[in-house]
Write a protein that holds these residues in place. Structure first.
Motif, PDB file in Angstrom:
ATOM      1  N   ALA A 180      25.399 -16.594  32.060  1.00  0.00           N
ATOM      2  CA  ALA A 180      24.416 -17.512  32.633  1.00  0.00           C
ATOM      3  C   ALA A 180      23.046 -16.854  32.742  1.00  0.00           C
ATOM      4  O   ALA A 180      22.015 -17.487  32.479  1.00  0.00           O
ATOM      5  CB  ALA A 180      24.898 -17.989  34.006  1.00  0.00           C
ATOM      6  N   ARG A 181      23.035 -15.581  33.122  1.00  0.00           N
ATOM      7  CA  ARG A 181      21.749 -14.885  33.210  1.00  0.00           C
ATOM      8  C   ARG A 181      21.096 -14.753  31.845  1.00  0.00           C
ATOM      9  O   ARG A 181      19.870 -14.935  31.712  1.00  0.00           O
ATOM     10  CB  ARG A 181      21.953 -13.497  33.828  1.00  0.00           C
ATOM     11  N   GLU A 182      21.901 -14.447  30.812  1.00  0.00           N
ATOM     12  CA  GLU A 182      21.327 -14.331  29.473  1.00  0.00           C
ATOM     13  C   GLU A 182      20.791 -15.680  28.992  1.00  0.00           C
ATOM     14  O   GLU A 182      19.741 -15.736  28.336  1.00  0.00           O
ATOM     15  CB  GLU A 182      22.382 -13.801  28.503  1.00  0.00           C
ATOM     16  N   ARG A 183      21.492 -16.753  29.340  1.00  0.00           N
ATOM     17  CA  ARG A 183      20.985 -18.072  28.951  1.00  0.00           C
ATOM     18  C   ARG A 183      19.669 -18.375  29.653  1.00  0.00           C
ATOM     19  O   ARG A 183      18.750 -18.954  29.057  1.00  0.00           O
ATOM     20  CB  ARG A 183      22.029 -19.145  29.283  1.00  0.00           C
ATOM     21  N   ARG A 184      19.590 -18.016  30.924  1.00  0.00           N
ATOM     22  CA  ARG A 184      18.317 -18.227  31.640  1.00  0.00           C
ATOM     23  C   ARG A 184      17.198 -17.402  31.022  1.00  0.00           C
ATOM     24  O   ARG A 184      16.059 -17.881  30.885  1.00  0.00           O
ATOM     25  CB  ARG A 184      18.488 -17.868  33.116  1.00  0.00           C
ATOM     26  N   LEU A 185      17.519 -16.164  30.619  1.00  0.00           N
ATOM     27  CA  LEU A 185      16.492 -15.339  29.982  1.00  0.00           C
ATOM     28  C   LEU A 185      16.052 -15.933  28.655  1.00  0.00           C
ATOM     29  O   LEU A 185      14.855 -15.931  28.325  1.00  0.00           O
ATOM     30  CB  LEU A 185      17.018 -13.914  29.780  1.00  0.00           C
ATOM     31  N   VAL A 186      17.023 -16.435  27.874  1.00  0.00           N
ATOM     32  CA  VAL A 186      16.673 -17.067  26.593  1.00  0.00           C
ATOM     33  C   VAL A 186      15.779 -18.275  26.821  1.00  0.00           C
ATOM     34  O   VAL A 186      14.796 -18.496  26.097  1.00  0.00           O
ATOM     35  CB  VAL A 186      17.951 -17.450  25.824  1.00  0.00           C
ATOM     36  N   ALA A 187      16.113 -19.079  27.824  1.00  0.00           N
ATOM     37  CA  ALA A 187      15.279 -20.251  28.125  1.00  0.00           C
ATOM     38  C   ALA A 187      13.877 -19.833  28.554  1.00  0.00           C
ATOM     39  O   ALA A 187      12.877 -20.445  28.150  1.00  0.00           O
ATOM     40  CB  ALA A 187      15.947 -21.096  29.217  1.00  0.00           C
ATOM     41  N   ILE A 188      13.793 -18.775  29.353  1.00  0.00           N
ATOM     42  CA  ILE A 188      12.468 -18.299  29.793  1.00  0.00           C
ATOM     43  C   ILE A 188      11.666 -17.791  28.603  1.00  0.00           C
ATOM     44  O   ILE A 188      10.467 -18.087  28.455  1.00  0.00           O
ATOM     45  CB  ILE A 188      12.639 -17.205  30.858  1.00  0.00           C
ATOM     46  N   TYR A 189      12.332 -17.032  27.711  1.00  0.00           N
ATOM     47  CA  TYR A 189      11.619 -16.523  26.532  1.00  0.00           C
ATOM     48  C   TYR A 189      11.190 -17.667  25.620  1.00  0.00           C
ATOM     49  O   TYR A 189      10.101 -17.630  25.025  1.00  0.00           O
ATOM     50  CB  TYR A 189      12.511 -15.548  25.767  1.00  0.00           C
ATOM     51  N   ALA A 190      12.035 -18.695  25.481  1.00  0.00           N
ATOM     52  CA  ALA A 190      11.671 -19.835  24.638  1.00  0.00           C
ATOM     53  C   ALA A 190      10.456 -20.565  25.206  1.00  0.00           C
ATOM     54  O   ALA A 190       9.548 -20.954  24.460  1.00  0.00           O
ATOM     55  CB  ALA A 190      12.863 -20.786  24.514  1.00  0.00           C
ATOM     56  N   GLU A 191      10.434 -20.755  26.500  1.00  0.00           N
ATOM     57  CA  GLU A 191       9.273 -21.398  27.109  1.00  0.00           C
ATOM     58  C   GLU A 191       8.011 -20.557  26.927  1.00  0.00           C
ATOM     59  O   GLU A 191       6.927 -21.085  26.636  1.00  0.00           O
ATOM     60  CB  GLU A 191       9.542 -21.634  28.596  1.00  0.00           C
ATOM     61  N   ALA A 192       8.157 -19.246  27.070  1.00  0.00           N
ATOM     62  CA  ALA A 192       6.993 -18.377  26.888  1.00  0.00           C
ATOM     63  C   ALA A 192       6.501 -18.405  25.452  1.00  0.00           C
ATOM     64  O   ALA A 192       5.290 -18.441  25.188  1.00  0.00           O
ATOM     65  CB  ALA A 192       7.341 -16.950  27.302  1.00  0.00           C
ATOM     66  N   LEU A 193       7.444 -18.405  24.500  1.00  0.00           N
ATOM     67  CA  LEU A 193       7.052 -18.465  23.083  1.00  0.00           C
ATOM     68  C   LEU A 193       6.377 -19.791  22.758  1.00  0.00           C
ATOM     69  O   LEU A 193       5.379 -19.824  22.017  1.00  0.00           O
ATOM     70  CB  LEU A 193       8.287 -18.264  22.199  1.00  0.00           C
ATOM     71  N   ASP A 194       6.897 -20.881  23.287  1.00  0.00           N
ATOM     72  CA  ASP A 194       6.275 -22.184  23.053  1.00  0.00           C
ATOM     73  C   ASP A 194       4.863 -22.233  23.642  1.00  0.00           C
ATOM     74  O   ASP A 194       3.931 -22.750  23.009  1.00  0.00           O
ATOM     75  CB  ASP A 194       7.154 -23.274  23.675  1.00  0.00           C
ATOM     76  N   ALA A 195       4.692 -21.666  24.821  1.00  0.00           N
ATOM     77  CA  ALA A 195       3.363 -21.638  25.423  1.00  0.00           C
ATOM     78  C   ALA A 195       2.402 -20.786  24.608  1.00  0.00           C
ATOM     79  O   ALA A 195       1.234 -21.151  24.416  1.00  0.00           O
ATOM     80  CB  ALA A 195       3.459 -21.109  26.859  1.00  0.00           C
ATOM     81  N   MET A 196       2.901 -19.657  24.075  1.00  0.00           N
ATOM     82  CA  MET A 196       2.046 -18.818  23.245  1.00  0.00           C
ATOM     83  C   MET A 196       1.668 -19.526  21.953  1.00  0.00           C
ATOM     84  O   MET A 196       0.524 -19.413  21.472  1.00  0.00           O
ATOM     85  CB  MET A 196       2.765 -17.495  22.936  1.00  0.00           C
ATOM     86  N   THR A 197       2.622 -20.272  21.359  1.00  0.00           N
ATOM     87  CA  THR A 197       2.323 -21.004  20.123  1.00  0.00           C
ATOM     88  C   THR A 197       1.275 -22.078  20.364  1.00  0.00           C
ATOM     89  O   THR A 197       0.324 -22.235  19.584  1.00  0.00           O
ATOM     90  CB  THR A 197       3.612 -21.636  19.566  1.00  0.00           C
ATOM     91  N   LYS A 198       1.417 -22.820  21.450  1.00  0.00           N
ATOM     92  CA  LYS A 198       0.424 -23.841  21.766  1.00  0.00           C
ATOM     93  C   LYS A 198      -0.943 -23.215  22.032  1.00  0.00           C
ATOM     94  O   LYS A 198      -1.969 -23.738  21.601  1.00  0.00           O
ATOM     95  CB  LYS A 198       0.886 -24.650  22.977  1.00  0.00           C
ATOM     96  N   SER A 199      -0.946 -22.101  22.729  1.00  0.00           N
ATOM     97  CA  SER A 199      -2.211 -21.426  22.983  1.00  0.00           C
ATOM     98  C   SER A 199      -2.846 -20.941  21.690  1.00  0.00           C
ATOM     99  O   SER A 199      -4.067 -21.037  21.503  1.00  0.00           O
ATOM    100  CB  SER A 199      -1.973 -20.250  23.935  1.00  0.00           C
ATOM    101  N   ARG A 200      -2.026 -20.433  20.763  1.00  0.00           N
ATOM    102  CA  ARG A 200      -2.562 -19.988  19.476  1.00  0.00           C
ATOM    103  C   ARG A 200      -3.169 -21.142  18.699  1.00  0.00           C
ATOM    104  O   ARG A 200      -4.251 -21.029  18.118  1.00  0.00           O
ATOM    105  CB  ARG A 200      -1.452 -19.337  18.657  1.00  0.00           C
TER     106      ARG A 200
END
Length: 410
Positions: free
Chosen positions: A294-314
């Motif tokens: 469950a913790r790894e899934r939460r980390l993956v979700a957090i990283y995915a959100e961060a990557l999506d935010a970085m892509t939109k910012s780019r």
């Protein structure tokens, strides 16, 4: 002493807090041996000793077990050297279950410290009060003989909200059975949170004088629970007193009921308990396989959100850069305002500064000509202003010019 709750957060009903001091050597070895024995006997699912923060003398122990079949309990015990005492080690224990705590569940203290049922380790002195010397959880604590000492001890004990303070008056000197602690009659989860104070038959007046500022009193041959500081909402002193406590080994149904109701009151977290609860929740390391997934899934979700935010910012940055380049190119291709006026009007355009400069140049040229005309030798000495030179006056000069112009026109 305050009579109302402060702004400290409330103690969750899933939490079991405790605090004390271990007297004696090898505190860490006592914990390790007991945890290892319970793990081998199947009482604990797992335990660990995570590394302590660098530069601190703390030692941390974590344990996990199940109650009521499938309810997981997580507990964290931290050893901290006392600040004002050199003997022993102070400990803070914070346990939290997956549902509201049941008083019939085993005491978390017995998961880390040896209890009376553990044979040779029963005398391990881990049950001392953390701030008031001489007080213990699993024993009867006789009150001092001096009145001022009684008042000071009970006031200091009541100030700490980590434990429950029970004051019992002996109507007569009890026998051996009556000298046993009453805490042994409480439910398992309450036994190691109660400090029992005993007043001798002749100390009733001194005890009531000592606790009068707390708003409670001890009935003769009875008992009372001291309110903590701050007092929990809805606390009523007389409601948590017992008139008759027979110290003959009989059951004490009324006393047990009063202690249970007092322990169930909503109270603010004791001083320092909020940090211990935060450490338990945020720095927990003893995870099950499901919890790790469950913790790894939460980390993956957090990283995915961060990557999506970085892509939109780019993308936004790229669009902004393209628009800036287009605006810069259009600016470079557009002629200057002076050039546009020159092309449209067909006459050179001058700025106000240039016009002012030219005006000064003309004025300077006129003044220079006047200076040359007035130079020495060009005028007669003593000539009056406005007189003619060589017989020619300004009026004659203008008349001559007009005659010449008329003749040329003829």
């Amino acid at each position: 002493m305050s009579n109302s709750a402060t702004d400290r957060p409330k103690t969750p009903d899933t939490v079991w807090p405790a605090r004390g001091r271990h007297i004696g050597p090898d505190t860490e070895d006592v914990l390790r041996r007991h945890l290892r024995r319970l793990k081998e006997n199947g009482v604990l699912e797992a335990f660990t000793e995570p590394p302590a923060p660098e530069g601190t003398p703390q030692r941390v122990f974590e344990a996990r077990w199940r109650v009521a079949g499938d309810v997981i309990v997580r507990a964290r015990l931290t050893l901290v050297p006392p600040q004002d005492r050199e003997d022993g080690r102070e400990w803070v224990l914070m346990a939290e279950a997956e549902r509201p705590w049941d008083e019939q569940w085993p005491s978390p203290a017995t998961m880390f410290w040896p209890d009376a049922a553990d044979g040779d380790d029963a005398d391990t002195a881990w049950d001392h009060h953390h701030s008031v010397p001489g007080l213990r959880f699993r024993a009867v604590n006789p009150l001092p003989s001096e009145d001022k000492a009684i008042r000071r001890l009970l006031r200091n004990a009541a100030r700490e909200a980590w434990c429950i303070n029970l004051v019992v008056h002996e109507a007569m000197t009890p026998d051996e059975l009556g000298r046993l602690p009453l805490a042994r009659l409480l439910p398992p989860s309450l036994r190691h949170r109660v400090v029992e104070h005993r007043a001798a038959p002749q100390q009733l007046r001194a005890v009531n004088w000592a606790i009068r500022e707390l708003g409670v009193w001890v009935p003769r041959g009875g008992a009372v629970l001291l309110p903590p500081d701050p007092a929990p909402p809805g606390y009523d002193g007389p409601e948590y007193s017992v008139r008759d406590v027979f110290l003959d080994g009989s059951e004490h149904t009324e006393l047990v009921d009063v202690v249970r109701r007092f322990a169930a009151l909503p109270k603010p977290l004791p001083q320092g308990a909020d940090e211990a609860l935060t450490d338990l929740r945020e720095n927990w390391t003893l995870l099950t396989l499901e919890e790790e997934l469950a913790r790894e899934r939460r980390l993956v979700a957090i990283y995915a959100e961060a990557l999506d935010a970085m892509t939109k910012s780019r993308d936004l940055y790229r669009d902004a850069a393209e628009q800036a380049h287009q605006a810069l190119a259009a600016y470079r291709d557009t002629p200057a305002p002076a050039e546009r006026r020159h092309e449209g009007a067909g006459v050179p355009s001058t700025s106000p500064l240039q016009q002012l400069t030219r005006t000064f140049e003309r004025l300077r040229g006129g003044a220079k000509g006047l200076r040359q005309t007035s130079a020495p030798g060009t005028a007669r000495v003593g000539a009056e202003p406005g007189t003619a030179r060589d017989g020619i006056t300004p009026d004659n000069a203008r008349d001559g010019d007009e005659t010449d112009a008329t003749e040329e026109a003829s």
